[in-house]
Structure formats: structure tokens, C-alpha cells
Write a protein that holds these residues in place. Structure first.
Motif, mmCIF file in Angstrom:
data_model
loop_
_atom_site.group_PDB
_atom_site.id
_atom_site.type_symbol
_atom_site.label_atom_id
_atom_site.label_comp_id
_atom_site.label_asym_id
_atom_site.label_seq_id
_atom_site.Cartn_x
_atom_site.Cartn_y
_atom_site.Cartn_z
ATOM 1 N N GLU A 179 4.953 -5.156 1.405
ATOM 2 C CA GLU A 179 5.433 -6.064 2.437
ATOM 3 C C GLU A 179 6.946 -5.931 2.603
ATOM 4 O O GLU A 179 7.682 -5.778 1.627
ATOM 5 C CB GLU A 179 5.095 -7.515 2.089
ATOM 6 N N PRO A 180 7.453 -6.008 3.831
ATOM 7 C CA PRO A 180 8.911 -6.017 4.038
ATOM 8 C C PRO A 180 9.538 -7.222 3.341
ATOM 9 O O PRO A 180 8.874 -8.236 3.137
ATOM 10 C CB PRO A 180 9.054 -6.115 5.566
ATOM 11 N N PRO A 181 10.812 -7.146 2.968
ATOM 12 C CA PRO A 181 11.469 -8.281 2.307
ATOM 13 C C PRO A 181 11.534 -9.500 3.213
ATOM 14 O O PRO A 181 11.616 -9.380 4.444
ATOM 15 C CB PRO A 181 12.870 -7.744 1.977
ATOM 16 N N ALA A 182 11.507 -10.667 2.587
ATOM 17 C CA ALA A 182 11.494 -11.926 3.351
ATOM 18 C C ALA A 182 12.752 -12.108 4.171
ATOM 19 O O ALA A 182 12.728 -12.757 5.225
ATOM 20 C CB ALA A 182 11.297 -13.102 2.391
ATOM 21 N N ASN A 183 13.871 -11.552 3.698
ATOM 22 C CA ASN A 183 15.145 -11.717 4.416
ATOM 23 C C ASN A 183 15.409 -10.597 5.413
ATOM 24 O O ASN A 183 16.543 -10.411 5.857
ATOM 25 C CB ASN A 183 16.305 -11.804 3.415
ATOM 26 N N PHE A 215 12.432 9.893 1.652
ATOM 27 C CA PHE A 215 13.461 9.558 2.624
ATOM 28 C C PHE A 215 14.375 8.443 2.100
ATOM 29 O O PHE A 215 15.593 8.495 2.273
ATOM 30 C CB PHE A 215 12.813 9.130 3.942
ATOM 31 N N ILE A 216 13.793 7.439 1.465
ATOM 32 C CA ILE A 216 14.595 6.329 0.942
ATOM 33 C C ILE A 216 15.579 6.837 -0.106
ATOM 34 O O ILE A 216 16.751 6.425 -0.142
ATOM 35 C CB ILE A 216 13.675 5.233 0.369
ATOM 36 N N VAL A 232 12.642 1.094 5.718
ATOM 37 C CA VAL A 232 13.995 0.900 5.199
ATOM 38 C C VAL A 232 14.938 0.599 6.359
ATOM 39 O O VAL A 232 14.726 1.055 7.491
ATOM 40 C CB VAL A 232 14.468 2.165 4.435
ATOM 41 N N ILE A 233 15.975 -0.196 6.083
ATOM 42 C CA ILE A 233 17.066 -0.452 7.018
ATOM 43 C C ILE A 233 18.312 0.244 6.482
ATOM 44 O O ILE A 233 18.665 0.089 5.309
ATOM 45 C CB ILE A 233 17.351 -1.964 7.172
ATOM 46 N N ALA A 243 13.777 2.715 9.878
ATOM 47 C CA ALA A 243 12.754 3.760 9.808
ATOM 48 C C ALA A 243 11.527 3.163 9.140
ATOM 49 O O ALA A 243 11.627 2.525 8.088
ATOM 50 C CB ALA A 243 13.253 4.957 9.009
ATOM 51 N N GLU A 244 10.381 3.374 9.767
ATOM 52 C CA GLU A 244 9.155 2.762 9.258
ATOM 53 C C GLU A 244 7.993 3.722 9.449
ATOM 54 O O GLU A 244 7.869 4.370 10.499
ATOM 55 C CB GLU A 244 8.887 1.442 9.973
#
Length: 273
Positions: A179-183, A215-216, A232-233, A243-244
Motif C-alpha cells: 500500500e502507498p504511505p498514508a502521507n 528502479f527505486i 515511488v515519488i 512512477a508507479e
């Protein structure tokens, strides 16, 4: 499973293997002798001086020839030889599978997974307590193993909170949450006034395993500490990118804010939207 197509697969694999760069290349007999000497040794690894001694014994005396042979054996997967790395150049791994199993202990570590992919270096004695044969991993190998993980694009060391201090943690992207981070801030559908935005969608015929982790790791210098298993942002001088990867749709999406630079991938189709 009926085994249908196995014979054709074997033929195809042999055909591809014969096209590899080193296949069919003639080797001096002394090179073959050194190869046999190294592969017959019982140790998992030796140091650079021992490798040089093995070469000297068989008449390979110059550093250039020793390095060339080491590079060839490395490319063939017989040994691990990193003459260009200041951390690894004194280590010659004779049993690459031994390294693979050591690294797999990190990638399967439950504590690191619960820590959302953050590997605390203080936990390395627990992870690398003993190998599968029951032999302790010497502590001097810990930074070597970490460096190997970085060379294989499996991790990167997180900068210390205090400038010029030694890093005490590494990020293992393969153990990030799905899951993406909450923030995670929402990505604007319409860019702010005065800025431009480009979105590119790569549709892949095949999604290579671990491509997002790779990539990360490769782009970590631009990290904003906002990453998840498949996304990642990033930011550089006020330019942001998201990028997703969507494995189910075999798509990788790039969204760039502000002034953008076009990227390309020779193995995928590109669509600009």
C-alpha cells in the motif's frame, strides 16, 4: 504436467547459450588450470592475495591478465570478482550460491518486513548468525554483504540523521508495503499555474521481476522517502515525478511535474497522454 515442449525448450536454451559473448572463445591452458584450482577449493571465499597466488602458481603473473581472467570467470558465473569496488576488491567469492543464501536471509527477514523494508544494521548479527552449514558469518563480512546487495540493486543505505555519520539502516524495496504511505500527497490532475505536467504510460509485454525495486534503488538519490512496493515519488531541483507499476495491467506510469524530460524504454511501448 505432461512435459510437452520440454525438448524444444532445451534446444532453444542451448541455441541462446551458444550466442553468449564468451561462448566458443579460446582460453589458454593456464587459465583453465586456474579455473579448476579455484573451483576445487573448499572455501566459500578467498582474499585477493590468495587469488593472485593461485594465478602466479599457474604462470599468470601480470595484474592485467589476473584481472582479465577474474572478469571472465565473474561473467560466466563461476566466481564473484569485483576489482573496481573499494569495498569488494579484496574478496573473491568461490561459491556464489553461498552469497545468494546469505542475501536471501535479509529478503525473507520478518522483522525487516514489519519495519516496512527498513533494515537496521544492528540486526545483522541476528540475520547472519550462522550459514546453512552452521558456521558463523564473520562480522567483517557484514559491510561486504551489504555492498553486494547494493551492487545487485537490492538495497541502498539510508543517509544518517547526523551529517557525515555512518549509515545505520538500509532500505530493502522488495520488503516495502504494497500500500502507498498514508502521507502520500495526491498527484494533481491539473498542474498548478505556471507549471507543466507530462504523463507517460509504458505498456509491457512482460514485466521483469523486481523491476520496480531496481528502479527505486537506482533513483534513491532523488528520494522523498515516499515509496511502496510498486511506486515511488522523486524530486530534483523542484521537479517532481511519480512512477508507479501496475503488474496486473502490465503498465508503468510516469507522471512528471514542472519542466519535464522525456524518457524512453527500448523494451516497451510508450504512450504520451
Amino acid at each position: 504436467m505432461q512435459g510437452i515442449g520440454i525438448a524444444d525448450l532445451k534446444i532453444a536454451l542451448v541455441d541462446k547459450a551458444m550466442q553468449l559473448p564468451l561462448m566458443g572463445q579460446s582460453w589458454p591452458e593456464k587459465w583453465l588450470a586456474v579455473e579448476q584450482d579455484l573451483l576445487s577449493r573448499p572455501e566459500h571465499h578467498i582474499d585477493a592475495s590468495m587469488y593472485a597466488e593461485c594465478c602466479w602458481t599457474r604462470g599468470i603473473e601480470t595484474n592485467l591478465e589476473q584481472d582479465t581472467l577474474g572478469d571472465y570467470l565473474h561473467d560466466l558465473g563461476k566466481i564473484l570478482y569485483f576489482r573496481d569496488d573499494y569495498v569488494l576488491r579484496n574478496l573473491v567469492v568461490l561459491k556464489p550460491n553461498w552469497i545468494t543464501k546469505a542475501i536471501s536471509r535479509v529478503l525473507s527477514d520478518e522483522a525487516t518486513s514489519k519495519a516496512k523494508g527498513i533494515l537496521s544494521h544492528s540486526g545483522l548479527p541476528r540475520i547472519w548468525a550462522k550459514d546453512e552449514e552452521g558456521h558463523p558469518y564473520p562480522p567483517y563480512l557484514y559491510p561486504v554483504f551489504l555492498r553486494l546487495m547494493e551492487r545487485f540493486d537490492l538495497s541502498y543505505q539510508i543517509e544518517a540523521d547526523i551529517p557525515n555519520s555512518t549509515s545505520t539502516r538500509s532500505l530493502i524495496p522488495q520488503l516495502l508495503p504494497h500500500e502507498p504511505p498514508a502521507n502520500l500527497p495526491p498527484w494533481p490532475e491539473i498542474p498548478p499555474k505556471g507549471q507543466s505536467q507530462v504523463e507517460m504510460v509504458y505498456r509491457l509485454d512482460f514485466v521483469p521481476p523486481g523491476i520496480m525495486s531496481w528502479f527505486i534503488v537506482r533513483s534513491h538519490r532523488y528520494t522523498q522517502n515516499l515509496h511502496w512496493r510498486e511506486g515511488v515519488i522523486l524530486e530534483y531541483e523542484g521537479h517532481q515525478a511519480r512512477a508507479e507499476l501496475n503488474p496486473m495491467l502490465r503498465e508503468r506510469t510516469w507522471s512528471f511535474g514542472a519542466h519535464c524530460h522525456k524518457t524512453s524504454s527500448p523494451s516497451s511501448k510508450t504512450q504520451l497522454t
